[in-house]
Design an enzyme around this catalytic site. Structure first.
Site, short mmCIF file in Angstrom:
data_model
loop_
_atom_site.label_atom_id
_atom_site.label_comp_id
_atom_site.label_asym_id
_atom_site.label_seq_id
_atom_site.Cartn_x
_atom_site.Cartn_y
_atom_site.Cartn_z
N ASP A 47 72.79 54.85 58.49
CA ASP A 47 72.62 54.98 59.94
C ASP A 47 73.70 55.84 60.60
O ASP A 47 73.41 56.68 61.45
CB ASP A 47 72.51 53.61 60.60
CG ASP A 47 73.61 52.64 60.18
OD1 ASP A 47 74.56 53.04 59.46
OD2 ASP A 47 73.53 51.46 60.58
N HIS A 90 74.63 48.71 53.35
CA HIS A 90 75.41 47.67 52.66
C HIS A 90 74.62 46.45 52.18
O HIS A 90 75.17 45.63 51.44
CB HIS A 90 76.56 47.14 53.52
CG HIS A 90 77.45 48.20 54.07
ND1 HIS A 90 78.11 49.11 53.28
CD2 HIS A 90 77.79 48.51 55.35
CE1 HIS A 90 78.83 49.91 54.04
NE2 HIS A 90 78.64 49.58 55.30
#
Length: 486
Positions: free
Chosen positions: A237, A81
């Site tokens: 992740d 992000h």
């Protein structure tokens, strides 16, 4: 032939060296720091990632020199992000803006005004943590930097650019930018236009198990590889964690109790649920997607309380003992950085309530553990609304090392949790699996299998679940106080 997985996280860079039998031969980690120069801001220096990554690679080499030299492929996992803004020489123009940075709240509404079909295209509500609102903030508040921006990359894509010279990103990480047509697995020209950008500012897109550059000869020579390793597309992740856990079949789930918290469910197709602030993203493997509830402060809440109380996290947990008791009167709402699912509110704030003269430090520590679990219950209800219930989940993340915390979570969520020792390598192990797939072309389902060996199983206790259900109703009223303090 061996493979390396590198996980570029918020608090550290971790790496694992894995052989052809998927045995972890060596691990290494280097810490990273976060800067908070203003309220709601959260930044890092991209140069620190490069130093830390080279350090962990050297540590793997020193631990297993022969196996390291034979490395054929490297996979990358990265925090999602954020925004690395690069100039025409591929140099960062400003510090990196992290995923938990909340400054761009106003810009979220602007994006959805500029592109009314934003939620349908991306499958997600615009949130300050996503990349696109950050670029609108820079455009508005740092116009000179915006004008000089030639490329916008996520952390692991910047790491790849430095190590390979290639600007490449993959689908799972790209899903968190708010620029991806998530169902179509391609950049959306309409979403890019909503932030004043176009495809020239974006990296090339690949799937997570595809080849995505080869290490520069200078780095390969200095590090001591026999030949420059091939890089895989990699994964964000959580998607990397899913690959490492074998959560690749539709319906498979895991709970990640890391700095942030995630409850994940793999889906066969694109199933957006934007109205409840559930994320719907691409998986790192082709033709697969996933949903997530996301909680910005999970294990970070315990770290915060440890710093406040002047004790280590281990010391705080040791004061509680191992038994899962009935809930205590003290309550904690874990909104230290706002919250995503289901509130989508960066201004939301947490705190303790229900305290009395009898409340001691262990009671407040337990309230922190329970408060995080209650936030996960909010997320579980959002995931299950109008859909099938989650039957069980694997548990990963630093907080999952605590038997007590997993027992509390199982009771609060009424959800069996399994913890495998193999899963401790986490996202880095998943990245190593993607590196193997990129090098060998094997079928993902043959490589991305669930952990083997015995698991620690945490089964919900009916009596404690009933007690926690009553406390959850009270906790939700306490959580509303955070909204009134805005």
């Amino acid at each position: 032939m061996t493979f390396i997985g590198i996980d570029l996280g918020t608090s550290s860079v971790k790496a694992v060296l894995v052989d052809e039998r998927q045995r972890v031969l060596a691990t290494a980690a280097r810490e990273l720091s976060v800067s908070r120069p203003a309220p709601l801001w959260s930044e890092q220096a991209p140069a620190d990632w490069i130093v830390a990554t080279l350090d962990v690679l050297r540590a793997l080499r020193d631990a297993r020199p022969g196996a390291f030299r034979r490395c054929a492929g490297i996979g990358l996992s990265g925090q999602m992000h954020g925004a690395v803004l690069l100039d025409e020489r591929d140099e960062p123009l400003r510090p990196y803006i992290l995923w938990n940075d909340g400054r761009a709240e106003a810009e979220c509404a602007e994006i959805e005004t500029n592109e009314p079909e934003s939620r349908a295209i991306t499958g997600n509500i615009a949130m300050p943590g996503f990349t696109a609102p950050k670029l609108l903030w820079v455009r508005k508040h740092e116009p000179d930097i915006f004008r000089c921006t030639r490329k916008v990359l996520l952390p692991k894509a910047y790491l790849r650019l430095v190590l390979t010279g290639e600007a490449i990103e993959e689908m799972s990480d790209a899903s968190g930018t708010l620029w991806l047509d998530t169902g179509g697995r391609d950049w959306s020209d309409r979403m890019l236009a909503a932030t004043g950008l176009d495809r020239r500012h974006m990296p090339v897109l690949v799937e997570g198990a595809q080849a995505a550059g080869r290490m520069r000869h200078a780095f390969a020579r200095d590090l001591g590889f026999d030949a420059p390793p091939l890089f895989a597309g990699g994964a964000g992740d959580n998607a990397a964690g899913a690959v490492g856990l074998g959560a690749v079949a539709p319906g498979s789930s895991f709970l990640s109790l890391g700095t942030s918290g995630v409850l994940w469910r793999t889906t066969a197709g694109f199933e957006p649920r934007a109205g409840s602030a559930v994320h719907a993203f691409c998986h790192a493997l082709p033709n697969r997607w996933h949903q997530m509830s996301v909680h910005l402060s999970a294990a970070a809440s315990l770290s915060w309380w440890a710093a406040i109380s002047g004790q280590s996290e281990a010391a705080l947990l040791s004061e509680l003992g191992a038994g899962a008791e009935q809930p205590l009167p003290a309550l904690f709402t874990p909104y230290l950085s706002g919250e995503r699912t289901p509130h989508n509110d960066p201004q939301l704030r947490g705190g303790f309530s229900g305290l009395g003269h009898e409340t001691d430090r262990p009671a407040m520590t337990r309230a922190v553990l329970e408060g995080v679990a209650f936030a996960f219950r909010d997320g579980k209800e959002a995931l299950e609304a109008g859909a099938s219930p989650i039957g069980e989940a694997m548990a990963i993340g630093g907080g999952a090392r605590s038997d007590l915390w997993l027992s509390i979570l199982a009771d609060v969520l009424n959800l069996p949790l399994k913890r495998y020792r193999q899963a401790e390598a986490g996202a880095a192990f998943g990245a190593a699996r993607l590196a193997r797939l990129a090098c060998t072309g094997e079928e993902p389902d043959a490589v991305c299998t669930p952990p083997s060996g015995e698991a620690d199983i945490f089964v919900p206790h009916p009596t404690r679940f009933a007690a926690y259900a009553q406390r959850y109703a009270i906790w939700r009223r306490a959580a509303e106080v955070g909204r009134t303090l805005r």
